[in-house]
Every structure is written in C-alpha cells, then in structure tokens.
Enzyme design. Structure first.
Site, PDB file in Angstrom:
ATOM      1  N   ARG A 118     -14.745  -1.815   6.341  1.00 25.34           N
ATOM      2  CA  ARG A 118     -14.687  -0.478   5.727  1.00 25.34           C
ATOM      3  C   ARG A 118     -14.607  -0.615   4.213  1.00 25.34           C
ATOM      4  NH1 ARG A 118     -11.398   3.153  10.061  1.00 25.34           N
ATOM      5  NH2 ARG A 118     -12.479   2.217  11.837  1.00 25.34           N
ATOM      6  N   GLU A 165     -13.245   0.731   1.912  1.00 25.42           N
ATOM      7  CA  GLU A 165     -12.145   1.608   1.505  1.00 25.42           C
ATOM      8  C   GLU A 165     -11.798   1.313   0.056  1.00 25.42           C
ATOM      9  OE1 GLU A 165     -10.588   3.595   3.952  1.00 25.42           O
ATOM     10  OE2 GLU A 165     -10.343   2.381   5.782  1.00 25.42           O
ATOM     11  N   ARG A 219      -1.811  -0.795   2.961  1.00 25.43           N
ATOM     12  CA  ARG A 219      -2.145  -0.559   4.375  1.00 25.43           C
ATOM     13  C   ARG A 219      -3.599  -0.838   4.712  1.00 25.43           C
ATOM     14  NH1 ARG A 219      -2.185   4.761   5.572  1.00 25.43           N
ATOM     15  NH2 ARG A 219      -2.417   5.387   3.417  1.00 25.43           N
ATOM     16  N   HIS A 220      -4.439  -0.999   3.684  1.00 27.84           N
ATOM     17  CA  HIS A 220      -5.874  -1.079   3.939  1.00 27.84           C
ATOM     18  C   HIS A 220      -6.481  -2.413   3.525  1.00 27.84           C
ATOM     19  CE1 HIS A 220      -5.433   3.352   4.009  1.00 27.84           C
ATOM     20  NE2 HIS A 220      -6.349   3.248   4.945  1.00 27.84           N
ATOM     21  N   GLU A 244       0.633   4.596  10.898  1.00 35.57           N
ATOM     22  CA  GLU A 244      -0.418   4.640  11.934  1.00 35.57           C
ATOM     23  C   GLU A 244      -0.913   3.226  12.220  1.00 35.57           C
ATOM     24  OE1 GLU A 244      -4.028   6.912  11.029  1.00 35.57           O
ATOM     25  OE2 GLU A 244      -5.134   5.480  12.272  1.00 35.57           O
ATOM     26  N   SER A 269      -5.620   4.802  16.636  1.00 30.47           N
ATOM     27  CA  SER A 269      -6.165   6.141  16.845  1.00 30.47           C
ATOM     28  C   SER A 269      -7.025   6.115  18.088  1.00 30.47           C
ATOM     29  CB  SER A 269      -7.064   6.551  15.679  1.00 30.47           C
ATOM     30  OG  SER A 269      -6.309   6.913  14.565  1.00 30.47           O
ATOM     31  N   ARG A 316      -2.547  -4.330  10.949  1.00 31.61           N
ATOM     32  CA  ARG A 316      -1.546  -3.252  10.824  1.00 31.61           C
ATOM     33  C   ARG A 316      -0.422  -3.453  11.830  1.00 31.61           C
ATOM     34  NH1 ARG A 316      -3.366   2.276   9.297  1.00 31.61           N
ATOM     35  NH2 ARG A 316      -4.540   1.819   7.413  1.00 31.61           N
TER      36      ARG A 316
END
Ligand code: ATP
Ligand code: MG
Length: 427
Positions: free
Chosen positions: A210, A212, A218-219, A350, A353, A401
């Site tokens: 990703r 991002e 967190r990423h 999180e 998902s 994560r």
C-alpha cells in the site's frame, strides 16, 4: 578425533568433556592472569576462561567484542560462573574480526529507531529485537495451523495484478510489458473468486502493498496479511469468530514461544472466550462520543473503555457505515447506510477488517458504481458472480499489526524484518 561441537546452552551437560564451540565474543575481561570471555551463539552464552601459561592466553587477550571465534577446551562445572559452567580454553581460533566501535551498540536499550533500522542486522543481535521475529514466526505458524484445522485450504494468489483490489489511491503502479499493472493491496478479489470454485474455505498469509503516505507508527508500505474467506456464512458476526480465534491462537503461541515474554514484554493481552461485540454506534456511546466514526484516536479510547468495562483487550466493532467500507461489502439489510462489516480492535488498535460480501451480481455492479468505480475494469471478477456464487465472507488481519499489539511495541517497524515506508528502501 576432533572433540564434539556443542552449543553454549549445552555446556553443563558436557562437564568433564573436551568440546568445541563457535560463536561471537560478547564480552572480554582481563583480570591479572586470566581472560574471561563471554561466548554467544544461537542458543545463548557461556563463559570461557584462558589462563596465563595456556597457549591461547595471548590470543584471548587480543580478542574484541563481536569477533567470530572457535574455542576448544574442557567444559567444567564452576559455581561462580554464570550458568554454573565454563569452558577452560586450550585453543582459540579467530575466524573473523570486528571493527571497533560498531556503528550501533546493539547491547544498549534506547537506541534511536532510525539508527536501529539503518543497522537492522546488527540490531537483530539484540535478543529483544530478535524476539519480534520469533513472534512473527510463532504467530504465522499458529494461524496457519488454526485455519488448516478448520478445513481452510492455503492458497497463493498473484501479487502483480491488473486491477486495484481495494480501489483508492494507495496502489503502487508498475509497468508490465508496456501495460499498466499494480502491486496487490490485498488478495481480496482472488480469495472471493475462490468461493466460485466450490472449495468453500481458503486462507493465505501473503504480502500486501500500500502506497500509504502515513509516516506514523501503524503503517507500512509492505506488510504481511492473513486473509481468509469462507462460503455459506449467515452474517458478519459468524465471519468475525474465525478472526478472533486466529488472533487468540497467535497470542497464545507468541506468549509460549518467545522466551521470557513476561519479563521483556509484560502482561499478555486478555482475550476472553466471548469478547465484547459492539456496533459502531454502541462503541461510540461507550466512549462518550455518540455519532463518532471510530478514528484511530477513538479506537484507542474504546480499547481503554472495553478493558475497564469487560476486562478484555479485544473488541469486535460491527456495522460500519457504507461510506467507509469497500464496494464488495454487503450492506445492512435493515439500514443500507450501514454494512455487515467488522473490525477487530486489539489493545486500542485496528488489527483486522472483515465483512460478509455482496454475492448478488446486480447489487455488486450497483455498489461498484456507487463507489465511483467502473464495472468494466472488474469484468474478470464480476462475471463469476453470474454462475453460482455462494454467500460468503472473510477478513484480513495484519500480521505485523497483530505482533506489534501482542508484544506491546510502540512502532510497527519493530515488528518487521526490514520495514518499507515512504522514506525507507534499505536495508
Ligand atoms: P488503517 O485504517 O489502519 O489504515 P485499513 O482499514 O486501511 O487500515 P484494511 O484494508 O482493513 O486496512 O486491511 C486489513 C488489515 O491489514 C488492517 O486491519 C491492518 O491490520 C492491516 N493493514 C492495513 N494497512 C496496513 C499498512 N499500511 N501497514 C500495516 N498493516 C496494514
Ligand atoms: Mg480496515
């Protein structure tokens, strides 16, 4: 005959024998006529002594930290030595030297993260840093075992794809023999297509990319995703149960498999048999922010509130608004502004998902349009929904994560071998 080669941790069981060890010098002390060395290998460390008069005394005196050596000598029980055993060296061979000082003193705690990552493979000589890699391995192994035990087939989907699976701007484009292609953001479309085959249950532990722009804790731009998908689900809550159980197994395996977990990382996360399941609306009310959208900050508040109210470090949040979820999510039958979706929040962050998916062709095409996506770009995927697609659902759990939260690490970069973020492409 050459003496047997043993590991540092095995020394005591060879007391009285002549043995050989190979490893790194992690400490050198010269006290009068004796040199005390600490020799470290993959199993731990052991004390080595070289006395004046022994042919290796002069070699021992010149050793420095992180030299690679082979030591031959007698293993001897010694009350005063750490581990109550030492090797009385008769012969020491320097296999390779180490320049001084090292660019990173990996034995210290509190080194800046960026320096640690620049020298990641020296940083990983530190047992605490190494523990994160062990945790990744334990978590992946436990999850794989769990899904297999539930009849899920492990699959390996392509990572170079022609269509962005999640939509959105965070895809890495690449040139594929003159055509535009992308690095997969997730195996979403493929694991769903597997539902058309009749296999019914699939999982994958694979890489996801990703683009991002986030530079926070967190990423990553490249992470490992634990994905699963199963057919004939009744709703999203049924789907979520598999993610919760996978997370539980992973946490147990990490606590069991990471040596000294409690001393280094503290209390393990509490995951009760039936953790709380709250709709977004209920969760927002619980934190005193009715109508909230569960931002990262609100997830953190929720983590605290749930720990207090339910004694649980894990909460399942359900029924996110349609505006926040991807096109393939099934809308809530009673309220189409909501979805049959869930997130798993572990210690206020999180980690997963998932949802029940829309399996009806016409509705799915309509939902693509609502999200501003062109159905013709999804033809290879959509067409399969015309030929007997069962109801299904699934989720994606971020492996790094998950490990970050199980170990209570501050930054996800500590939970990956070599992080990729907008600044970092090396090592
Ligand atoms: P976030 O809102 O935290 O950016 P997301 O909702 O965009 O995540 P999903 O598409 O739901 O992410 O992906 C499923 C899971 O994959 C997430 O719950 C998370 O654990 C993990 N994940 C997603 N993006 C990243 C990333 N950039 N780095 C590490 N893990 C990620
Ligand atoms: Mg998500």
């Amino acid at each position: 005959m050459r003496p047997r080669r043993i590991l540092a941790s095995e020394a005591a069981s060879y007391a009285g024998d002549r043995v050989r060890l190979k490893g790194w010098v992690s400490r050198v002390r010269v006290l009068g006529g004796i040199v005390f060395l600490e020799l470290r290998d993959r199993s731990g460390s052991v004390q080595v002594v070289a006395r004046k008069g022994s042919p290796c005394f002069n070699t021992a005196k010149k050793l420095g930290r992180d030299y690679v050596v082979a030591v031959e000598g007698e293993a001897r029980l010694e009350e005063r030595a750490p581990g109550r055993v030492e090797i009385v060296a008769a012969h020491i061979e320097v296999i390779n030297e180490a320049e001084k000082p090292l660019p990173l003193d990996y034995t210290r705690s509190g080194n800046p993260l960026n320096l640690r990552l620049d020298w990641r493979f020296l940083d990983l000589r530190n047992p605490r840093s190494q523990a994160a890699l062990k945790a990744l391995a334990e978590a992946a192994h436990a999850v794989r075992q769990y899904f297999r035990s539930q009849g899920f087939l492990e699959i390996f989907t392509p990572k170079i794809i022609g269509q962005a699976s999640e939509g959105g701007a965070d895809v890495f484009p690449l040139v594929y023999f003159g055509r535009e292609a992308f690095l997969a953001q997730s195996p979403q479309l493929y694991k769903q297509l597997m539902m058309a085959t009749g296999v019914e249950r699939v999982f994958e532990i694979g890489v996801a990319f990703r683009a991002e722009e986030h530079r926070g804790p967190r990423h990553l731009c490249e992470f490992r995703s634990i994905d699963y998908e199963l057919s004939f689900v009744e709703d999203h809550v049924e789907v979520a149960k598999y993610a919760v159980e996978a997370v539980r197994r992973a946490a147990e395996a990490v606590v069991r498999g990471v040596e000294g977990y409690n001393e280094v990382f503290g209390e393990p996360p509490r995951i009760p048999g039936s953790p709380p399941i709250l709709s977004v609306d209920e969760a927002c009310r619980l934190i005193g922010r009715p109508g909230c959208k569960m931002s990262a900050e609100e997830e953190e508040l929720l983590g605290k509130a749930v720990a207090k109210e339910y004694g649980s470090d894990l909460v399942v949040v359900t029924e996110y608004p349609w505006s926040d979820r991807p096109f393939y999510t099934m809308k809530h039958p009673e309220d189409p502004s909501k979805t049959r979706s869930f997130d798993i929040i572990l210690r206020g962050l999180e980690i997963a998902s998932g949802s029940q998916r829309e399996h009806r062709y016409e509705v799915l095409v309509q939902q693509l349009r609502e999200k501003g996506l062109d159905p013709s770009g999804f033809k290879f995927y959509l067409d399969h929904f015309k030929y007997g697609m069962p109801p299904h659902g699934g989720a994606g759990i971020g492996l790094e994560r998950l490990v970050k939260q199980i170990l209570g690490l501050r930054n996800i970069r500590e939970a990956v071998l070599a992080p990729r973020d907008p600044e970092r492409l090396a090592p």
